[in-house]
Write a protein that holds these residues in place. Sequence first.
Motif, PDB file in Angstrom:
ATOM      1  N   LEU A 106     -15.771 -90.001 -40.350  1.00  0.00           N
ATOM      2  CA  LEU A 106     -14.813 -89.272 -40.876  1.00  0.00           C
ATOM      3  C   LEU A 106     -15.078 -87.723 -40.573  1.00  0.00           C
ATOM      4  CD1 LEU A 106     -12.745 -88.868 -42.717  1.00  0.00           C
ATOM      5  CD2 LEU A 106     -14.462 -88.419 -44.621  1.00  0.00           C
ATOM      6  N   LEU A 107     -16.195 -87.308 -40.411  1.00  0.00           N
ATOM      7  CA  LEU A 107     -16.285 -85.755 -40.220  1.00  0.00           C
ATOM      8  C   LEU A 107     -15.972 -85.310 -38.468  1.00  0.00           C
ATOM      9  CD1 LEU A 107     -19.479 -84.684 -42.201  1.00  0.00           C
ATOM     10  CD2 LEU A 107     -17.037 -84.125 -42.684  1.00  0.00           C
ATOM     11  N   GLY A 108     -16.308 -86.562 -37.944  1.00  0.00           N
ATOM     12  CA  GLY A 108     -16.201 -86.352 -36.568  1.00  0.00           C
ATOM     13  C   GLY A 108     -14.717 -86.371 -35.953  1.00  0.00           C
ATOM     14  N   SER A 109     -14.102 -87.389 -36.817  1.00  0.00           N
ATOM     15  CA  SER A 109     -12.553 -87.460 -36.366  1.00  0.00           C
ATOM     16  C   SER A 109     -11.778 -86.091 -36.674  1.00  0.00           C
ATOM     17  CB  SER A 109     -11.878 -88.726 -36.974  1.00  0.00           C
ATOM     18  OG  SER A 109     -12.833 -89.938 -36.701  1.00  0.00           O
ATOM     19  N   VAL A 110     -12.110 -85.711 -37.969  1.00  0.00           N
ATOM     20  CA  VAL A 110     -11.449 -84.502 -38.500  1.00  0.00           C
ATOM     21  C   VAL A 110     -11.546 -83.328 -37.613  1.00  0.00           C
ATOM     22  CG1 VAL A 110     -11.090 -82.938 -40.440  1.00  0.00           C
ATOM     23  CG2 VAL A 110     -11.398 -85.470 -40.903  1.00  0.00           C
ATOM     24  N   PHE A 111     -12.932 -83.189 -37.172  1.00  0.00           N
ATOM     25  CA  PHE A 111     -13.408 -81.916 -36.290  1.00  0.00           C
ATOM     26  C   PHE A 111     -12.613 -82.132 -35.031  1.00  0.00           C
ATOM     27  CE2 PHE A 111     -15.947 -80.298 -32.937  1.00  0.00           C
ATOM     28  CZ  PHE A 111     -16.084 -79.082 -33.447  1.00  0.00           C
ATOM     29  N   LEU A 112     -12.640 -83.128 -34.439  1.00  0.00           N
ATOM     30  CA  LEU A 112     -11.988 -83.359 -33.099  1.00  0.00           C
ATOM     31  C   LEU A 112     -10.404 -83.169 -33.231  1.00  0.00           C
ATOM     32  CD1 LEU A 112     -13.994 -86.531 -31.820  1.00  0.00           C
ATOM     33  CD2 LEU A 112     -13.779 -84.149 -30.567  1.00  0.00           C
ATOM     34  N   MET A 113      -9.828 -83.599 -34.388  1.00  0.00           N
ATOM     35  CA  MET A 113      -8.484 -83.355 -34.423  1.00  0.00           C
ATOM     36  C   MET A 113      -8.147 -81.775 -34.419  1.00  0.00           C
ATOM     37  SD  MET A 113      -5.736 -84.910 -37.090  1.00  0.00           S
ATOM     38  CE  MET A 113      -6.991 -86.253 -37.694  1.00  0.00           C
ATOM     39  N   ALA A 114      -8.959 -81.234 -35.305  1.00  0.00           N
ATOM     40  CA  ALA A 114      -8.771 -79.572 -35.545  1.00  0.00           C
ATOM     41  C   ALA A 114      -9.074 -78.990 -34.276  1.00  0.00           C
ATOM     42  CB  ALA A 114      -9.583 -79.105 -36.613  1.00  0.00           C
ATOM     43  N   LEU A 115     -10.037 -79.361 -33.447  1.00  0.00           N
ATOM     44  CA  LEU A 115     -10.677 -78.775 -32.173  1.00  0.00           C
ATOM     45  C   LEU A 115      -9.469 -78.808 -31.056  1.00  0.00           C
ATOM     46  CD1 LEU A 115     -12.906 -77.217 -30.773  1.00  0.00           C
ATOM     47  CD2 LEU A 115     -13.634 -79.488 -29.742  1.00  0.00           C
ATOM     48  N   TYR A 116      -8.917 -80.183 -31.121  1.00  0.00           N
ATOM     49  CA  TYR A 116      -7.872 -80.296 -29.932  1.00  0.00           C
ATOM     50  C   TYR A 116      -6.480 -79.790 -30.477  1.00  0.00           C
ATOM     51  CZ  TYR A 116     -10.585 -83.848 -27.698  1.00  0.00           C
ATOM     52  OH  TYR A 116     -11.640 -84.728 -26.914  1.00  0.00           O
ATOM     53  N   VAL A 117      -6.302 -79.477 -31.688  1.00  0.00           N
ATOM     54  CA  VAL A 117      -4.984 -78.869 -32.034  1.00  0.00           C
ATOM     55  C   VAL A 117      -5.084 -77.414 -31.692  1.00  0.00           C
ATOM     56  CG1 VAL A 117      -3.232 -78.467 -33.898  1.00  0.00           C
ATOM     57  CG2 VAL A 117      -4.161 -80.597 -33.463  1.00  0.00           C
ATOM     58  N   ILE A 118      -6.071 -76.765 -32.347  1.00  0.00           N
ATOM     59  CA  ILE A 118      -6.244 -75.271 -31.882  1.00  0.00           C
ATOM     60  C   ILE A 118      -6.405 -74.913 -30.560  1.00  0.00           C
ATOM     61  CG2 ILE A 118      -8.042 -73.377 -32.223  1.00  0.00           C
ATOM     62  CD1 ILE A 118      -8.834 -74.836 -34.920  1.00  0.00           C
ATOM     63  N   ALA A 119      -7.087 -75.769 -29.575  1.00  0.00           N
ATOM     64  CA  ALA A 119      -7.034 -75.482 -28.233  1.00  0.00           C
ATOM     65  C   ALA A 119      -5.723 -75.706 -27.641  1.00  0.00           C
ATOM     66  CB  ALA A 119      -7.978 -76.421 -27.463  1.00  0.00           C
ATOM     67  N   ASN A 120      -4.960 -76.323 -27.968  1.00  0.00           N
ATOM     68  CA  ASN A 120      -3.738 -76.859 -27.589  1.00  0.00           C
ATOM     69  C   ASN A 120      -2.751 -75.534 -27.774  1.00  0.00           C
ATOM     70  OD1 ASN A 120      -2.539 -79.463 -26.221  1.00  0.00           O
ATOM     71  ND2 ASN A 120      -4.277 -79.998 -27.484  1.00  0.00           N
ATOM     72  N   ILE A 121      -2.909 -74.931 -28.976  1.00  0.00           N
ATOM     73  CA  ILE A 121      -2.271 -73.792 -29.483  1.00  0.00           C
ATOM     74  C   ILE A 121      -2.473 -72.383 -28.580  1.00  0.00           C
ATOM     75  CG2 ILE A 121      -1.752 -72.174 -31.429  1.00  0.00           C
ATOM     76  CD1 ILE A 121      -1.813 -74.501 -33.356  1.00  0.00           C
ATOM     77  N   ALA A 122      -3.847 -72.528 -28.322  1.00  0.00           N
ATOM     78  CA  ALA A 122      -4.394 -71.466 -27.609  1.00  0.00           C
ATOM     79  C   ALA A 122      -3.945 -71.304 -26.074  1.00  0.00           C
ATOM     80  CB  ALA A 122      -6.065 -71.473 -27.556  1.00  0.00           C
ATOM     81  N   TYR A 123      -3.919 -72.643 -25.520  1.00  0.00           N
ATOM     82  CA  TYR A 123      -3.306 -72.631 -24.171  1.00  0.00           C
ATOM     83  C   TYR A 123      -1.976 -72.265 -24.201  1.00  0.00           C
ATOM     84  CZ  TYR A 123      -7.253 -75.811 -23.115  1.00  0.00           C
ATOM     85  OH  TYR A 123      -8.633 -76.246 -23.131  1.00  0.00           O
ATOM     86  N   LEU A 124      -1.155 -72.586 -25.179  1.00  0.00           N
ATOM     87  CA  LEU A 124       0.332 -72.364 -25.129  1.00  0.00           C
ATOM     88  C   LEU A 124       0.636 -70.918 -25.504  1.00  0.00           C
ATOM     89  CD1 LEU A 124       1.351 -75.214 -27.352  1.00  0.00           C
ATOM     90  CD2 LEU A 124       2.513 -74.873 -25.037  1.00  0.00           C
ATOM     91  N   VAL A 125      -0.271 -70.268 -26.311  1.00  0.00           N
ATOM     92  CA  VAL A 125      -0.380 -68.801 -26.576  1.00  0.00           C
ATOM     93  C   VAL A 125      -0.637 -67.998 -25.333  1.00  0.00           C
ATOM     94  CG1 VAL A 125      -1.345 -66.818 -27.622  1.00  0.00           C
ATOM     95  CG2 VAL A 125      -0.648 -68.743 -29.127  1.00  0.00           C
ATOM     96  N   ALA A 126      -1.694 -68.383 -24.378  1.00  0.00           N
ATOM     97  CA  ALA A 126      -1.940 -67.813 -23.254  1.00  0.00           C
ATOM     98  C   ALA A 126      -0.847 -67.947 -22.116  1.00  0.00           C
ATOM     99  CB  ALA A 126      -3.272 -68.142 -22.837  1.00  0.00           C
ATOM    100  N   LEU A 127      -0.533 -68.951 -22.031  1.00  0.00           N
ATOM    101  CA  LEU A 127       0.493 -69.335 -20.721  1.00  0.00           C
ATOM    102  C   LEU A 127       2.043 -69.069 -21.104  1.00  0.00           C
ATOM    103  CD1 LEU A 127      -1.418 -72.391 -19.080  1.00  0.00           C
ATOM    104  CD2 LEU A 127      -1.183 -70.036 -18.069  1.00  0.00           C
ATOM    105  N   GLY A 128       2.268 -69.539 -22.551  1.00  0.00           N
ATOM    106  CA  GLY A 128       3.769 -69.851 -22.899  1.00  0.00           C
ATOM    107  C   GLY A 128       4.197 -71.109 -22.311  1.00  0.00           C
ATOM    108  N   PRO A 129       4.936 -71.885 -23.064  1.00  0.00           N
ATOM    109  CA  PRO A 129       5.424 -73.185 -23.190  1.00  0.00           C
ATOM    110  C   PRO A 129       5.932 -73.800 -21.641  1.00  0.00           C
ATOM    111  CG  PRO A 129       6.403 -72.249 -25.337  1.00  0.00           C
ATOM    112  CD  PRO A 129       5.747 -71.156 -24.458  1.00  0.00           C
ATOM    113  N   ALA A 130       6.591 -72.809 -21.227  1.00  0.00           N
ATOM    114  CA  ALA A 130       7.189 -73.188 -19.793  1.00  0.00           C
ATOM    115  C   ALA A 130       5.959 -73.499 -18.764  1.00  0.00           C
ATOM    116  CB  ALA A 130       8.028 -72.230 -19.247  1.00  0.00           C
ATOM    117  N   ALA A 131       5.305 -72.396 -18.359  1.00  0.00           N
ATOM    118  CA  ALA A 131       4.069 -72.406 -17.690  1.00  0.00           C
ATOM    119  C   ALA A 131       2.956 -73.528 -18.110  1.00  0.00           C
ATOM    120  CB  ALA A 131       3.409 -71.060 -17.447  1.00  0.00           C
ATOM    121  N   ALA A 132       2.739 -73.663 -19.195  1.00  0.00           N
ATOM    122  CA  ALA A 132       1.880 -74.846 -19.732  1.00  0.00           C
ATOM    123  C   ALA A 132       2.338 -76.308 -19.421  1.00  0.00           C
ATOM    124  CB  ALA A 132       1.509 -74.557 -21.366  1.00  0.00           C
TER     125      ALA A 132
END
Length: 445
Positions: free
Chosen positions: A233-259
Amino acid sequence: MPPLIRTLRLTDLLLLFIGSVIGSGIFLTPGLILQRVDGSVGLSLLVWVVGGILSLLGALTYAELAAANPEAGGLYCYIRDGFGRAPAFLYGWCLFLVIASGTIAALAHAFTRYLAEIIPLSPIAINIVAVVMIAVVTAVNVWGTRKSSDLQNWTTLTKAGLVVILSAVLLSLGHHYSDLGPALGTSQRGSSLASNFGLAMIAVLWAYEGWQFGTYSAGEVVKPQRAFPKAFLLGSVFLMALYVIANIAYLVALGPAAATVSDAIAADAVGLVLGPWAGKIVAVAILISTFSATNSVVLTAPRVFYAMANDRLFFKKLAEVHPRFQTPAAAIVALGVWSAILSSAGKFADLASGAIFIGWIFYGLGAAAIFPIRRAPKGLPIPYRVPGYPWTPLIFVLVAAAIVGNAVYLAFSDPRQFRYLAAAIVILLLGLPAYFFWQRKQRQN
């Protein structure tokens, strides 16, 4: 013969769960997901969340099965107890020939590919490094489960920490926050939207794949009735949060078009924010990540072959436990040697990796085993029951079937994928005469 010892604690199981999942996917896959949803930020994030939830359904289902039957072999044992020895053997057969060994070979090649970005390597050196990496991981795992688990813990903490740090840097230095809002929606509708969302979901589930490895080591977990539900349970929740945050970080850095057009989104995002030199940081992160993921496979998968040999359905030698190290040393070495052969086989290794989708047939079958096991008149006591039964396992089984169906569909539209599918079917069918051979040998003994 000494038995396997219970040495893996809750923290070990949790970090094994996380480390088995985080490979190179989070550093590469987000751009592909954006492409499949036509650059929609909202849909791409939704895909990552839904994929995490579906993985959670499977993890919780497996947590009940592991808590009720905490013996070495995990998924192999669930299929055996639910549907019989033949399908369980076929799973172990495919796990040895292509699923585990093919994964290790692919990870070894990914390791050398990113090492070559830091240290120039010749083609011969690349193959040598891949084999040496497999040999090192194999040796550590023969040396002791505790030592291998400690290595897994540190490498998992390191790679998860690097993802968190990289995300924090990108979120603080990125300048595309204002671009996210307009890109939340999508112009796709109807069947086109459903089809593209489904294709993106397949890719995301591959990025989440690997959490089931922890069940293989159930025979070495301390207090498994408590550890598996909490860790999964804890592992699944942690991974979901980590993946979503990483995706947002990539989008903020590159912008949606470049990403959306990026095939190496982590390296592109870090390079844009910090400069071209920072691409080395991502290469190091992927090196650690692939090494850790390789160790997680070698730490867990040989327990399946150990269980098969104990059932007298595989080579007797693989059931032996090393008297000093208390590990299934022969099973570990066998997997390491075959993985090294695949890693050196060039195109054959690529072909074998196409059979990994077969794993999802058995992942679904393992989850479906919860139904006959619960109905067994003299079944094992169930210390933990999956919430939402029967819908939780049923939804996961249907998702697994969809992944397999999608792989078959794509194979008929892509000649290369068709060759992979044909090879996978041949490997699976070869398991039938092998099963009858060991069955006959067992009756003779």
